[in-house]
Scaffold this active site. Structure first.
Site, PDB file in Angstrom:
ATOM      1  N   CYS A  60      -1.421   4.383   0.541  1.00 23.38           N
ATOM      2  CA  CYS A  60      -1.710   3.846  -0.780  1.00 23.38           C
ATOM      3  C   CYS A  60      -3.059   2.828  -0.709  1.00 23.38           C
ATOM      4  O   CYS A  60      -3.932   3.391  -1.150  1.00 23.38           O
ATOM      5  CB  CYS A  60      -0.467   3.027  -1.220  1.00 23.38           C
ATOM      6  SG  CYS A  60       1.060   3.913  -1.108  1.00 23.38           S
ATOM      7  N   ARG A  61      -2.968   1.635  -0.292  1.00 24.97           N
ATOM      8  CA  ARG A  61      -3.961   0.534  -0.600  1.00 24.97           C
ATOM      9  C   ARG A  61      -5.132   1.019   0.336  1.00 24.97           C
ATOM     10  O   ARG A  61      -6.309   0.917  -0.494  1.00 24.97           O
ATOM     11  CB  ARG A  61      -3.374  -0.644  -0.196  1.00 24.97           C
ATOM     12  CG  ARG A  61      -2.264  -1.152  -1.301  1.00 24.97           C
ATOM     13  CD  ARG A  61      -1.438  -2.356  -0.769  1.00 24.97           C
ATOM     14  NE  ARG A  61      -0.774  -2.051   0.547  1.00 24.97           N
ATOM     15  CZ  ARG A  61      -0.045  -3.119   1.280  1.00 24.97           C
ATOM     16  NH1 ARG A  61       0.082  -4.385   0.827  1.00 24.97           N
ATOM     17  NH2 ARG A  61       0.525  -2.614   2.319  1.00 24.97           N
ATOM     18  N   SER A  62      -5.238   1.355   1.572  1.00 23.16           N
ATOM     19  CA  SER A  62      -6.296   1.308   2.142  1.00 23.16           C
ATOM     20  C   SER A  62      -6.906   2.504   1.843  1.00 23.16           C
ATOM     21  O   SER A  62      -8.346   2.726   1.939  1.00 23.16           O
ATOM     22  CB  SER A  62      -6.266   1.282   3.841  1.00 23.16           C
ATOM     23  OG  SER A  62      -5.221   2.273   4.185  1.00 23.16           O
TER      24      SER A  62
ATOM     25  N   CYS B 166      -4.225  -1.017   5.731  1.00 20.65           N
ATOM     26  CA  CYS B 166      -2.973  -1.525   5.077  1.00 20.65           C
ATOM     27  C   CYS B 166      -1.871  -0.947   6.166  1.00 20.65           C
ATOM     28  O   CYS B 166      -1.908  -0.578   7.389  1.00 20.65           O
ATOM     29  CB  CYS B 166      -2.625  -0.947   3.756  1.00 20.65           C
ATOM     30  SG  CYS B 166      -2.453   0.908   3.651  1.00 20.65           S
TER      31      CYS B 166
ATOM     32  N   ASN C 116      -1.015   3.349   5.118  1.00 17.65           N
ATOM     33  CA  ASN C 116      -2.250   4.227   5.113  1.00 17.65           C
ATOM     34  C   ASN C 116      -2.201   5.295   4.217  1.00 17.65           C
ATOM     35  O   ASN C 116      -2.868   6.547   4.322  1.00 17.65           O
ATOM     36  CB  ASN C 116      -2.885   4.653   6.569  1.00 17.65           C
ATOM     37  CG  ASN C 116      -4.280   5.182   6.493  1.00 17.65           C
ATOM     38  OD1 ASN C 116      -4.904   5.960   7.233  1.00 17.65           O
ATOM     39  ND2 ASN C 116      -5.213   4.633   5.654  1.00 17.65           N
TER      40      ASN C 116
HETATM   41  P1  4NP Z   1       0.457   1.109   2.204  1.00 20.04           P
HETATM   42  O1  4NP Z   1       1.717   1.291   1.342  1.00 20.04           O
HETATM   43  O2  4NP Z   1       0.600   0.420   3.189  1.00 20.04           O
HETATM   44  O3  4NP Z   1      -0.418   0.492   0.911  1.00 20.04           O
HETATM   45  O4  4NP Z   1       0.009   2.562   2.322  1.00 20.04           O
HETATM   46  C1  4NP Z   1       2.907   1.861   1.957  1.00 20.04           C
HETATM   47  C2  4NP Z   1       3.165   2.938   2.314  1.00 20.04           C
HETATM   48  C3  4NP Z   1       4.491   3.321   2.961  1.00 20.04           C
HETATM   49  C4  4NP Z   1       5.341   2.408   3.100  1.00 20.04           C
HETATM   50  C5  4NP Z   1       5.202   1.036   2.734  1.00 20.04           C
HETATM   51  C6  4NP Z   1       3.933   0.706   2.092  1.00 20.04           C
HETATM   52  N1  4NP Z   1       6.570   2.742   3.902  1.00 20.04           N
HETATM   53  O5  4NP Z   1       7.252   1.885   4.006  1.00 20.04           O
HETATM   54  O6  4NP Z   1       6.946   3.898   4.184  1.00 20.04           O
END
Ligand code: 4NP
Length: 170
Positions: free
Chosen positions: A13-15, A8, A11
């Site tokens: 939340c989703r992955s 994702c 790294n």
């Molecule tokens: P992820 O979510 O891609 O599912 O881990 C996010 C985590 C952090 C951010 C964006 C999405 N950020 O902008 O810091």
């Protein structure tokens, strides 16, 4: 051994939840000696961090522990992993571009997926807008719960695909 990488943006939340849920499923199906998985992000904002507290909370409520430390997708990953699974369209394009930049070839098309291609509950499978796992980072806890439910559904279908494709069970 089949190596799977979930990817994702951050790294955190989703992955990591995709990785945790999928590993749990692989263990429950008795396939741990045949399938391994990991996760990575296309961005470097959170390198070294544990998953987001809200994502760990939802995981914990569902008996899954997330210990992964955020890391950035690296050139070696394109050699070390058999399958790469992107959480959204932007991740998918970033992975393709990075694979080309770092190795001079695109990661094979039949080994790079959008996770929601495996979602049995997609209402309109030809609607590419629906093929993303929603980014929950700036959202309410309900979106984290939705992400969890999506990765459970997609993980089960993806494992079925792998078992069939690689003749893992008789
Ligand atoms: P992820 O979510 O891609 O599912 O881990 C996010 C985590 C952090 C951010 C964006 C999405 N950020 O902008 O810091």
């Amino acid at each position: 051994m089949i190596n799977i990488l979930f990817v994702c943006l951050g790294n955190i939340c989703r992955s990591p939840i995709a990785e945790g849920v999928f590993r749990d499923l692989v263990e429950r199906e008795g396939l741990s000696k045949k399938i391994k998985c990991d996760s990575a992000g296309t961005a470097s904002y959170h390198i070294g961090s544990l998953p987001d507290r809200r994502m760990r909370q939802i995981a914990w409520e569902n008996d899954i522990e997330l210990n992964h430390k955020s890391r950035k997708l690296a050139g070696d990953d394109f050699y070390n992993f058999d399958y790469i699974v992107a959480m959204d369209e932007a991740n998918f394009q970033d992975i393709r571009n990075q694979s080309y930049r770092s190795s001079g070839f695109y990661f094979p098309e039949d080994k790079l997926f959008l996770f929601r291609e495996f979602d049995p509950e997609l209402i309109k499978p030809d609607d590419t807008a629906q093929l993303s796992v929603p980014d929950p980072y700036y959202e309410d806890i309900a979106v984290f719960d939705e992400v969890y439910r999506i990765v459970v559904r997609c993980g089960a279908q993806f494992l079925e695909y792998l078992v069939e494709k690689n003749q893992l069970k008789k």
